[in-house]
Design a protein around this motif. Structure first.
Motif, PDB file in Angstrom:
ATOM      1  N   PHE A   1      65.324 -39.923  18.620  1.00  0.00           N
ATOM      2  CA  PHE A   1      64.717 -39.495  19.886  1.00  0.00           C
ATOM      3  C   PHE A   1      63.302 -39.006  19.598  1.00  0.00           C
ATOM      4  O   PHE A   1      63.074 -37.820  19.406  1.00  0.00           O
TER       5      PHE A   1
ATOM      6  N   MET B   1      80.206 -32.185  26.888  1.00  0.00           N
ATOM      7  CA  MET B   1      79.377 -31.915  28.059  1.00  0.00           C
ATOM      8  C   MET B   1      80.246 -31.367  29.187  1.00  0.00           C
ATOM      9  O   MET B   1      79.797 -30.556  29.994  1.00  0.00           O
TER      10      MET B   1
ATOM     11  N   ILE C   1      69.096 -32.849  22.893  1.00  0.00           N
ATOM     12  CA  ILE C   1      70.274 -32.060  22.510  1.00  0.00           C
ATOM     13  C   ILE C   1      70.848 -32.580  21.199  1.00  0.00           C
ATOM     14  O   ILE C   1      70.864 -33.785  20.952  1.00  0.00           O
TER      15      ILE C   1
ATOM     16  N   GLY D   1      70.604 -37.221  23.732  1.00  0.00           N
ATOM     17  CA  GLY D   1      70.642 -37.072  22.276  1.00  0.00           C
ATOM     18  C   GLY D   1      71.516 -38.143  21.674  1.00  0.00           C
ATOM     19  O   GLY D   1      71.698 -39.212  22.255  1.00  0.00           O
ATOM     20  N   ALA D   2      72.043 -37.847  20.494  1.00  0.00           N
ATOM     21  CA  ALA D   2      72.984 -38.715  19.758  1.00  0.00           C
ATOM     22  C   ALA D   2      72.315 -39.860  19.020  1.00  0.00           C
ATOM     23  O   ALA D   2      72.961 -40.552  18.251  1.00  0.00           O
TER      24      ALA D   2
ATOM     25  N   PHE E   1      84.797 -40.105  21.111  1.00  0.00           N
ATOM     26  CA  PHE E   1      83.413 -39.645  20.941  1.00  0.00           C
ATOM     27  C   PHE E   1      83.314 -38.272  21.596  1.00  0.00           C
ATOM     28  O   PHE E   1      83.829 -38.057  22.692  1.00  0.00           O
ATOM     29  N   ASN E   2      82.647 -37.353  20.914  1.00  0.00           N
ATOM     30  CA  ASN E   2      82.628 -35.969  21.404  1.00  0.00           C
ATOM     31  C   ASN E   2      81.729 -35.748  22.619  1.00  0.00           C
ATOM     32  O   ASN E   2      81.817 -34.701  23.274  1.00  0.00           O
TER      33      ASN E   2
HETATM   34  O1  DLL Z   1      76.203 -37.962  18.492  1.00  0.00           O
HETATM   35  C1  DLL Z   1      76.908 -35.767  19.268  1.00  0.00           C
HETATM   36  C2  DLL Z   1      76.027 -35.907  20.447  1.00  0.00           C
HETATM   37  C3  DLL Z   1      76.512 -36.508  21.604  1.00  0.00           C
HETATM   38  C4  DLL Z   1      74.740 -35.399  20.408  1.00  0.00           C
HETATM   39  C5  DLL Z   1      75.686 -36.634  22.706  1.00  0.00           C
HETATM   40  C6  DLL Z   1      73.912 -35.496  21.512  1.00  0.00           C
HETATM   41  C7  DLL Z   1      74.392 -36.123  22.683  1.00  0.00           C
HETATM   42  P1  DLL Z   1      78.158 -37.994  16.249  1.00  0.00           P
HETATM   43  O2  DLL Z   1      78.590 -39.272  16.879  1.00  0.00           O
HETATM   44  O3  DLL Z   1      79.050 -37.362  15.268  1.00  0.00           O
HETATM   45  O4  DLL Z   1      77.896 -36.899  17.358  1.00  0.00           O
HETATM   46  O5  DLL Z   1      76.763 -38.283  15.577  1.00  0.00           O
HETATM   47  C8  DLL Z   1      76.026 -37.241  14.996  1.00  0.00           C
HETATM   48  O6  DLL Z   1      73.953 -38.352  15.543  1.00  0.00           O
HETATM   49  O7  DLL Z   1      74.203 -36.407  12.552  1.00  0.00           O
HETATM   50  C9  DLL Z   1      72.466 -37.337  14.022  1.00  0.00           C
HETATM   51  O8  DLL Z   1      72.244 -38.257  12.967  1.00  0.00           O
HETATM   52  C10 DLL Z   1      72.573 -38.089  15.345  1.00  0.00           C
HETATM   53  N1  DLL Z   1      72.063 -37.249  16.447  1.00  0.00           N
HETATM   54  C11 DLL Z   1      72.776 -36.448  17.275  1.00  0.00           C
HETATM   55  N2  DLL Z   1      71.927 -35.845  18.156  1.00  0.00           N
HETATM   56  C12 DLL Z   1      70.671 -36.261  17.836  1.00  0.00           C
HETATM   57  C13 DLL Z   1      69.374 -35.988  18.343  1.00  0.00           C
HETATM   58  C14 DLL Z   1      76.945 -37.000  18.363  1.00  0.00           C
HETATM   59  N3  DLL Z   1      69.182 -35.184  19.393  1.00  0.00           N
HETATM   60  C15 DLL Z   1      74.724 -37.794  14.472  1.00  0.00           C
HETATM   61  N4  DLL Z   1      68.319 -36.592  17.748  1.00  0.00           N
HETATM   62  C16 DLL Z   1      73.847 -36.706  13.880  1.00  0.00           C
HETATM   63  C17 DLL Z   1      68.481 -37.435  16.696  1.00  0.00           C
HETATM   64  C18 DLL Z   1      70.763 -37.147  16.746  1.00  0.00           C
HETATM   65  N5  DLL Z   1      69.682 -37.729  16.178  1.00  0.00           N
END
Ligand code: DLL
Length: 426
Positions: free
Chosen positions: A214, A146, A233, A210-211, A140-141
């Motif tokens: 939200f 971070m 984020i 995030g992720a 997971f990124n």
């Molecule tokens: O979720 C990257 C991340 C990690 C963002 C930590 C923030 C914090 P993936 O697992 O590839 O990467 O998922 C990406 O998650 O296309 C959105 O649908 C959703 N997503 C990411 N950030 C947000 C946010 C990480 N702030 C997918 N609000 C994206 C809503 C989010 N959805």
């Protein structure tokens, strides 16, 4: 105003457009020259000579890419550099299909660190501040992104990774964590355990989450529970990870997209046509500075709109997009009403006494769908109150079941599973 990269973050829109045009040309040429996948796509689309692509207005002739392309070319079929230049990879398995892989060259990691460092500084981080990174350090990124950003911004990293919430809180107290980073639902979990143990974290000032879905209601709830300022984020595996696409600033009025690194479009998810600013549609992203796996007109599946291209009160000039409203494949249809999980979350957070743990259960019996909301709340809240409020806010009335605090299942790791499907009681 403090910025990590003042010059880049305050370029005029004219400068940004000029820069984007030249970077777009270079990215398209790079992908064409380096990788047969892109060459084949462009040729099939009738783009026969590279010189046909001059600037952003020509982008409409370039075909979209999507998650299926990443899956079909697993593991490194879209990679544009020799393997010896790859320094790191991340991967998301998603809920369906095979994995999506992102590879990084050394300059790609630097680019990621730069985007993420801008986010830290935008949230108020200063050199030496303790940042606790709660996503896992693995495929997971979240964890590594971070970390790279914190290194670039000169922060003191507490790399707890995921899980063991009690230890997380102890370390946050012992080492004076100022900035807590993680997935949204983990912020709620941290607060719950702090509450249960009667621990306070006086040094904690900022949350970067995030992720996951939200909603603004959830962001405010987390702020008041933890006594911090919370930031939203954004980023994804395909664009290079957390923070690559930006974050909201202290105005909390939209996500600043790092436009010198990414060119964005909003399209109608059905017709694929570009939509004007202000209209909600699917976000499409083209990377401008990524080497190993650039994304070109990548359909993110995320729904948002352009809020403003004007200079923000924070001083930054990069375009602001609205919070992610949901994913095109997240939309739920129950009894003819379309809604996104985040709308339910926002409405629930408006009800005093409702806690931030909830589930949306889609029950399908003999092909007929119904929706039930399981939510934790204090004794003042009844199922009827939930049903009535959701009816007012969403126009339909799911069944509302109230649970005592602590009764719904918790996750110590990864993204929360808020939507649950049950077919014929299973
Ligand atoms: O979720 C990257 C991340 C990690 C963002 C930590 C923030 C914090 P993936 O697992 O590839 O990467 O998922 C990406 O998650 O296309 C959105 O649908 C959703 N997503 C990411 N950030 C947000 C946010 C990480 N702030 C997918 N609000 C994206 C809503 C989010 N959805």
């Amino acid at each position: 105003m403090r910025c990590f990269n003042y010059i880049s973050e305050t370029l005029s829109q004219d400068e940004i457009i000029h820069y984007q045009n030249s970077r777009l040309r270079e990215t398209i040429h790079w992908a064409w020259a380096q990788n047969g996948f892109f060459r084949k796509r462009y040729t099939e689309a009738g783009l026969l000579r590279l010189h046909d692509f001059c600037n952003a207005s020509d982008l409409v002739h370039i075909p979209f890419t999507n998650k299926v392309d990443f899956r079909d070319t697993y593991p490194l079929g879209m990679c544009c550099v020799e393997r010896r230049l790859i320094r790191e990879m991340h991967m998301s398995s998603g809920s369906t299909g095979s994995a999506i892989v992102m590879a990084y060259t050394a300059p790609d990691i630097e680019q990621w660190g730069e985007c993420m460092a801008r986010c830290y500084v935008m949230a108020g981080a200063s050199e030496g501040d303790a940042v606790q990174i709660t996503p896992s350090f693995g495929l997971f990124n979240g964890g590594f992104g971070m970390y790279h950003g914190a290194q670039s911004a000169g922060l003191f990293v507490i790399p707890t990774g995921s899980g063991n919430t009690e230890r997380q809180i102890k370390l946050a107290k012992d080492f004076g964590t100022k900035i807590l980073c993680g997935v949204v639902s983990y912020a709620i979990r941290i607060h719950e355990v702090m509450n249960a143990k009667g621990i306070e974290l006086p040094d904690l000032k900022v949350g970067i989450f995030g992720a996951e879905s939200f909603s603004e209601g959830m962001r405010k709830r987390i702020e008041s529970q933890l006594g911090i300022e919370a930031f939203d984020i954004y980023g994804m595996t395909e664009t290079g990870g957390v923070g690559t696409l930006g974050m909201d600033c202290q105005e909390h009025n939209g996500i600043h997209v790092w436009e010198d690194h990414y060119y964005i479009e909003i399209i109608d998810p059905v017709t694929g046509k570009n939509l004007p600013d202000g209209e909600q549609g699917e976000l499409v992203v083209t990377s401008l500075s990524r080497q190993a796996i650039p994304v070109i007109r990548f359909r993110t599946g995320d729904l948002t709109k352009v809020i403003s291209r004007e200079k923000c009160a924070c001083g930054r000039t990069h375009t602001r997009i609205a919070k992610i409203a949901g994913r095109t494949d997240d939309m739920l249809i129950v009894k003819g009403v379309n809604f996104f999980p985040q709308q339910v979350e926002n409405a629930l957070m408006e009800i005093p006494g409702v806690l931030p743990q909830y589930q949306i259960v889609i029950e399908e019996t003999d092909g007929v769908r119904d929706v039930r909301i399981n939510v934790e709340a204090d004794e003042s809240v009844t199922g009827y109150m939930i049903e009535k409020h959701l009816k007012e806010r969403l126009g339909f009335s799911p069944k509302g079941d109230v649970f005592k605090p602590g009764e719904l299942p918790r996750q110590e790791e990864g993204k929360a599973k808020r939507v649950i499907y049950k077919v014929n009681g299973q």
